[in-house]
Design a protein around this motif. Structure first.
Motif, PDB file in Angstrom:
ATOM      1  N   PRO A   1       3.820   4.650  -3.957  1.00 23.18           N
ATOM      2  CA  PRO A   1       4.051   4.933  -2.441  1.00 23.18           C
ATOM      3  C   PRO A   1       2.811   5.929  -2.072  1.00 23.18           C
ATOM      4  O   PRO A   1       2.417   6.787  -2.960  1.00 23.18           O
ATOM      5  CB  PRO A   1       5.260   5.696  -2.041  1.00 23.18           C
ATOM      6  N   ALA A   2       2.014   5.383  -0.955  1.00 23.20           N
ATOM      7  CA  ALA A   2       0.792   6.225  -0.411  1.00 23.20           C
ATOM      8  C   ALA A   2       1.430   7.534   0.075  1.00 23.20           C
ATOM      9  O   ALA A   2       2.651   7.729   0.116  1.00 23.20           O
ATOM     10  CB  ALA A   2       0.225   5.539   0.633  1.00 23.20           C
ATOM     11  N   ALA A   3       0.415   8.459   0.113  1.00 24.99           N
ATOM     12  CA  ALA A   3       0.976   9.827   0.492  1.00 24.99           C
ATOM     13  C   ALA A   3       1.742   9.793   1.792  1.00 24.99           C
ATOM     14  O   ALA A   3       1.127   9.224   2.994  1.00 24.99           O
ATOM     15  CB  ALA A   3      -0.430  10.657   1.004  1.00 24.99           C
ATOM     16  N   GLY A   4       2.847  10.393   1.865  1.00 24.04           N
ATOM     17  CA  GLY A   4       3.547  10.353   3.126  1.00 24.04           C
ATOM     18  C   GLY A   4       4.783   9.667   3.053  1.00 24.04           C
ATOM     19  O   GLY A   4       5.670   9.732   3.729  1.00 24.04           O
ATOM     20  N   LEU A   5       4.600   8.688   2.024  1.00 25.03           N
ATOM     21  CA  LEU A   5       5.915   7.997   1.852  1.00 25.03           C
ATOM     22  C   LEU A   5       6.424   8.080   0.555  1.00 25.03           C
ATOM     23  O   LEU A   5       6.016   9.003  -0.461  1.00 25.03           O
ATOM     24  CB  LEU A   5       5.256   6.445   1.639  1.00 25.03           C
ATOM     25  N   THR A   6       7.694   7.621   0.271  1.00 26.90           N
ATOM     26  CA  THR A   6       8.707   8.052  -0.667  1.00 26.90           C
ATOM     27  C   THR A   6       8.811   6.803  -1.748  1.00 26.90           C
ATOM     28  O   THR A   6       8.758   5.544  -1.192  1.00 26.90           O
ATOM     29  CB  THR A   6       9.902   8.602  -0.552  1.00 26.90           C
ATOM     30  N   LEU A   7       9.519   6.761  -2.880  1.00 24.07           N
ATOM     31  CA  LEU A   7       9.878   5.685  -3.630  1.00 24.07           C
ATOM     32  C   LEU A   7      10.947   4.954  -2.750  1.00 24.07           C
ATOM     33  O   LEU A   7      11.015   3.765  -2.680  1.00 24.07           O
ATOM     34  CB  LEU A   7      10.595   6.019  -4.976  1.00 24.07           C
ATOM     35  N   LEU A   8      11.741   5.619  -2.291  1.00 22.46           N
ATOM     36  CA  LEU A   8      12.917   4.882  -1.306  1.00 22.46           C
ATOM     37  C   LEU A   8      12.316   4.103   0.021  1.00 22.46           C
ATOM     38  O   LEU A   8      12.577   3.030   0.097  1.00 22.46           O
ATOM     39  CB  LEU A   8      13.867   6.085  -0.606  1.00 22.46           C
ATOM     40  N   ASP A   9      11.135   4.691   0.370  1.00 24.99           N
ATOM     41  CA  ASP A   9      10.444   3.985   1.238  1.00 24.99           C
ATOM     42  C   ASP A   9       9.831   2.689   0.896  1.00 24.99           C
ATOM     43  O   ASP A   9       9.924   1.543   1.351  1.00 24.99           O
ATOM     44  CB  ASP A   9       9.135   4.679   2.057  1.00 24.99           C
TER      45      ASP A   9
ATOM     46  N   GLN B   1      -0.777  -2.311   2.328  1.00 26.02           N
ATOM     47  CA  GLN B   1      -1.046  -1.114   3.240  1.00 26.02           C
ATOM     48  C   GLN B   1      -0.435   0.328   2.823  1.00 26.02           C
ATOM     49  O   GLN B   1      -0.616   1.349   3.300  1.00 26.02           O
ATOM     50  CB  GLN B   1      -0.470  -1.594   4.663  1.00 26.02           C
ATOM     51  N   PHE B   2       0.788   0.101   1.875  1.00 27.95           N
ATOM     52  CA  PHE B   2       1.656   1.250   1.675  1.00 27.95           C
ATOM     53  C   PHE B   2       1.381   1.910   0.403  1.00 27.95           C
ATOM     54  O   PHE B   2       2.085   2.774  -0.085  1.00 27.95           O
ATOM     55  CB  PHE B   2       2.969   0.894   2.065  1.00 27.95           C
ATOM     56  N   SER B   3       0.358   1.127  -0.425  1.00 32.65           N
ATOM     57  CA  SER B   3       0.459   1.552  -1.918  1.00 32.65           C
ATOM     58  C   SER B   3      -0.812   2.573  -2.236  1.00 32.65           C
ATOM     59  O   SER B   3      -2.048   2.458  -1.675  1.00 32.65           O
ATOM     60  CB  SER B   3       0.148   0.492  -2.642  1.00 32.65           C
ATOM     61  N   ALA B   4      -0.682   3.389  -3.283  1.00 31.56           N
ATOM     62  CA  ALA B   4      -1.950   4.185  -3.878  1.00 31.56           C
ATOM     63  C   ALA B   4      -2.411   3.610  -5.127  1.00 31.56           C
ATOM     64  O   ALA B   4      -3.263   4.024  -5.899  1.00 31.56           O
ATOM     65  CB  ALA B   4      -1.274   5.501  -4.106  1.00 31.56           C
ATOM     66  N   ILE B   5      -1.955   2.036  -5.678  1.00 31.19           N
ATOM     67  CA  ILE B   5      -2.511   1.776  -6.750  1.00 31.19           C
ATOM     68  C   ILE B   5      -2.882   0.101  -6.727  1.00 31.19           C
ATOM     69  O   ILE B   5      -3.719  -0.218  -7.450  1.00 31.19           O
ATOM     70  CB  ILE B   5      -1.402   1.919  -7.928  1.00 31.19           C
ATOM     71  N   LYS B   6      -2.312  -0.552  -5.438  1.00 30.16           N
ATOM     72  CA  LYS B   6      -2.458  -1.923  -5.187  1.00 30.16           C
ATOM     73  C   LYS B   6      -3.831  -2.025  -4.596  1.00 30.16           C
ATOM     74  O   LYS B   6      -4.481  -1.125  -3.982  1.00 30.16           O
ATOM     75  CB  LYS B   6      -1.337  -2.487  -4.561  1.00 30.16           C
ATOM     76  N   GLY B   7      -4.098  -3.331  -4.413  1.00 28.14           N
ATOM     77  CA  GLY B   7      -5.351  -3.627  -3.474  1.00 28.14           C
ATOM     78  C   GLY B   7      -6.893  -3.062  -4.079  1.00 28.14           C
ATOM     79  O   GLY B   7      -7.607  -2.742  -3.443  1.00 28.14           O
TER      80      GLY B   7
ATOM     81  N   ALA C   1       5.113   4.102  11.047  1.00 27.71           N
ATOM     82  CA  ALA C   1       4.053   4.861  11.441  1.00 27.71           C
ATOM     83  C   ALA C   1       2.526   4.704  10.712  1.00 27.71           C
ATOM     84  O   ALA C   1       1.571   4.659  11.403  1.00 27.71           O
ATOM     85  CB  ALA C   1       4.544   6.303  11.273  1.00 27.71           C
ATOM     86  N   MET C   2       2.798   4.685   9.565  1.00 27.62           N
ATOM     87  CA  MET C   2       1.387   4.123   8.550  1.00 27.62           C
ATOM     88  C   MET C   2       0.874   2.940   9.065  1.00 27.62           C
ATOM     89  O   MET C   2      -0.457   3.079   9.066  1.00 27.62           O
ATOM     90  CB  MET C   2       1.860   4.520   7.114  1.00 27.62           C
ATOM     91  N   LEU C   3       1.688   2.010   9.254  1.00 28.63           N
ATOM     92  CA  LEU C   3       1.016   0.659   9.443  1.00 28.63           C
ATOM     93  C   LEU C   3       0.382   0.819  10.959  1.00 28.63           C
ATOM     94  O   LEU C   3      -0.680  -0.048  11.136  1.00 28.63           O
ATOM     95  CB  LEU C   3       2.180  -0.330   9.513  1.00 28.63           C
ATOM     96  N   GLU C   4       0.822   1.550  11.849  1.00 28.89           N
ATOM     97  CA  GLU C   4       0.413   1.564  13.130  1.00 28.89           C
ATOM     98  C   GLU C   4      -0.945   2.338  13.221  1.00 28.89           C
ATOM     99  O   GLU C   4      -1.809   2.472  14.072  1.00 28.89           O
ATOM    100  CB  GLU C   4       1.193   2.234  14.100  1.00 28.89           C
ATOM    101  N   GLY C   5      -1.132   3.367  11.963  1.00 29.94           N
ATOM    102  CA  GLY C   5      -2.332   3.957  12.037  1.00 29.94           C
ATOM    103  C   GLY C   5      -3.379   3.658  11.203  1.00 29.94           C
ATOM    104  O   GLY C   5      -3.356   2.494  10.668  1.00 29.94           O
ATOM    105  N   ASP C   6      -4.278   4.455  10.638  1.00 28.02           N
ATOM    106  CA  ASP C   6      -5.268   4.308   9.804  1.00 28.02           C
ATOM    107  C   ASP C   6      -5.318   5.040   8.648  1.00 28.02           C
ATOM    108  O   ASP C   6      -6.390   4.826   7.662  1.00 28.02           O
ATOM    109  CB  ASP C   6      -6.759   4.501  10.466  1.00 28.02           C
ATOM    110  N   ASP C   7      -4.206   5.593   7.988  1.00 30.47           N
ATOM    111  CA  ASP C   7      -4.186   6.236   6.957  1.00 30.47           C
ATOM    112  C   ASP C   7      -4.260   5.420   5.796  1.00 30.47           C
ATOM    113  O   ASP C   7      -3.970   4.114   5.814  1.00 30.47           O
ATOM    114  CB  ASP C   7      -2.941   7.316   6.769  1.00 30.47           C
ATOM    115  N   ASN C   8      -4.478   5.800   4.547  1.00 31.10           N
ATOM    116  CA  ASN C   8      -4.444   4.691   3.448  1.00 31.10           C
ATOM    117  C   ASN C   8      -5.380   3.725   3.538  1.00 31.10           C
ATOM    118  O   ASN C   8      -4.858   2.621   3.152  1.00 31.10           O
ATOM    119  CB  ASN C   8      -3.124   4.765   2.876  1.00 31.10           C
TER     120      ASN C   8
END
Length: 418
Positions: free
Chosen positions: A125-133, A157-163, A223-230
């Motif tokens: 999970p990207a910064a700000g997200l958890t495994l549960l997310d 959009q939510f990963s630190a390793i994919k893409g 919230a992350m999907l609506e923004g530009d983080d990660n």
């Protein structure tokens, strides 16, 4: 006899996609520096073993596969994790893989062994997200009916390793990616959500898809999907310029092998497509209509003929407690549409050996399936409505059980019309 032939065609298709053969034929050039192997997917352990046996130089590495899919290796560590919903073991493995490729130099080589299932097996999970997310995101995607291309764009959009993020972490080392493809069309960036290959598709497009498929995302993910983080890596970034990507096994290759077997038995084979997508029960209606046309009017293909197809259908969950997967759901819908039609039989199975929630690869059906179910006290329409196709085929003894096959080039469907 008919079922035996269909099952043999499936075995031949699976054998053609075995990593032991494919990896050996596509070894990258030896580097001057270190060779580090990483990987993820249902076939990744078999790929690691094949690579280790074929590579004549020093190497080390770490690969994550699904529980029950491990293979013994001497120099590459194999760990197991959950699929299709990620777990703590996969989370820790993803973190270790990112650490494994860190600090390498331009003379080093990273060999990435990637196959289907890697998305769930590499939860990061990207910064700000958890495994549960990430677990909640995966569950929402699996229940949505979205095609694999849409699911992977949203996961990205939510990963630190994919893409492509894993390859970017490995720079300036060269990355050679070997892929066993399980996605329609064999776009390598979509296999396992492309940890070493940047995906096309924008954050805005991911937002549109999330809305279209009414995804119930956790608050932090929304919230992350609506923004530009990660932000995701771009395909044209210089960091990827020296990397190579090779698809070593795919549905297209496996379907050709099954077609050759049928022709040797005196039965013509028509490969309709290796990249069929859509709701499993809807695809079944189209296939049933084509089979009836052949059975009754001997067109557009003369009998005997086997219709072969691959790809990845989807199942939108409509009830709770149902058991089965997309191939068994396809077959139950097909059986209902072909009830009473003589001379038509079908097999549908996942080439990784597991169709959905149970331990069968798929199932077998024919024009008598729905009738036999009623005689056994089951309502096939009710079972289909509840996504409970496994119960239907288990009651008839028509499940196809292979166990893990060691590869994964997605669905295999064969409809034989005599």
């Amino acid at each position: 006899m008919t079922r035996d032939l269909l099952e043999e065609m499936f075995r031949v298709a699976v054998a053609q996609a075995q990593p032991a053969l494919a990896v050996r034929q596509h070894l990258p050039a030896r580097p001057e520096g270190r060779t580090v192997v990483v990987g993820a997917g249902k076939a990744s352990a078999q790929m690691a073993r094949a690579f280790e046996e074929a590579w004549d130089g020093p190497l080390s590495g770490l690969v994550v596969t699904r529980y029950g899919y491990a293979e013994p290796c001497q120099r590459i560590e194999i760990v197991e994790a959950a699929h299709p919903v990620p777990d703590e073991a996969g989370f820790l493995a993803a973190r270790r893989i990112m650490e494994t490729v860190s600090g390498l130099g331009p003379d080093d080589l990273v060999v990435a062994l990637i196959s289907g299932g890697g998305s769930a097996l590499l939860p990061a999970p990207a910064a700000g997200l958890t495994l549960l997310d990430e677990q909640a995101i995966n569950q929402a995607l699996l229940a949505s009916g979205a095609p694999i291309s849409v699911m992977n764009l949203i996961r990205n959009q939510f990963s630190a390793i994919k893409g492509g993020r894993l390859a970017r972490q490995a720079a300036p080392a060269r990355v050679a990616t070997l892929i066993v493809s399980d996605v329609p069309g064999d776009d390598p960036a979509l296999v396992a959500s492309g940890p070493t290959i940047p995906l096309s598709g924008t954050r805005e497009l991911a937002r549109k898809y999330a809305s279209l498929y009414r995804l119930d995302l956790p608050p932090h993910a929304r919230a992350m999907l609506e923004g530009d983080d990660n932000p995701a890596p771009e395909p044209g970034e210089a960091v990827f310029a020296s990397n190579t990507v090779t698809t070593i096994a795919s549905a297209a290759i496996s379907l050709e092998a099954a077609a050759d077997l049928a022709r040797r038995q005196g039965i013509e084979a028509a490969i309709l497509s290796d990249s069929i997508e859509g709701e499993a029960r809807d695809v079944a209606q189209v296939m049933a209509a084509l089979a009836r046309e052949i059975a009754y009017r001997n067109r557009p293909f003369p009998k005997p003929v086997v219709l072969l197809s691959g790809g990845e259908t989807t199942v939108t969950l409509r009830g709770t407690g149902g058991r089965g997967g997309r191939n068994s759901e396809f077959l139950l819908a097909l059986a209902l549409a072909l009830e009473g039609v003589e001379g038509v039989s079908a097999l549908a199975a996942d080439t990784d050996g597991i169709d959905g929630s149970e331990q069968n690869a798929g199932a077998y059906a024919d024009g008598t399936t729905a009738t036999r179910l009623r005689r056994a006290g089951h309502d096939p329409l009710a079972l289909l409505a509840g996504n409970d196709a496994w119960t239907a085929f288990n009651a008839l003894g028509d499940l196809v059980v292979t166990g893990p096959t060691g590869t994964n080039v997605n669905d295999f469907r064969a409809i034989l019309i005599r």
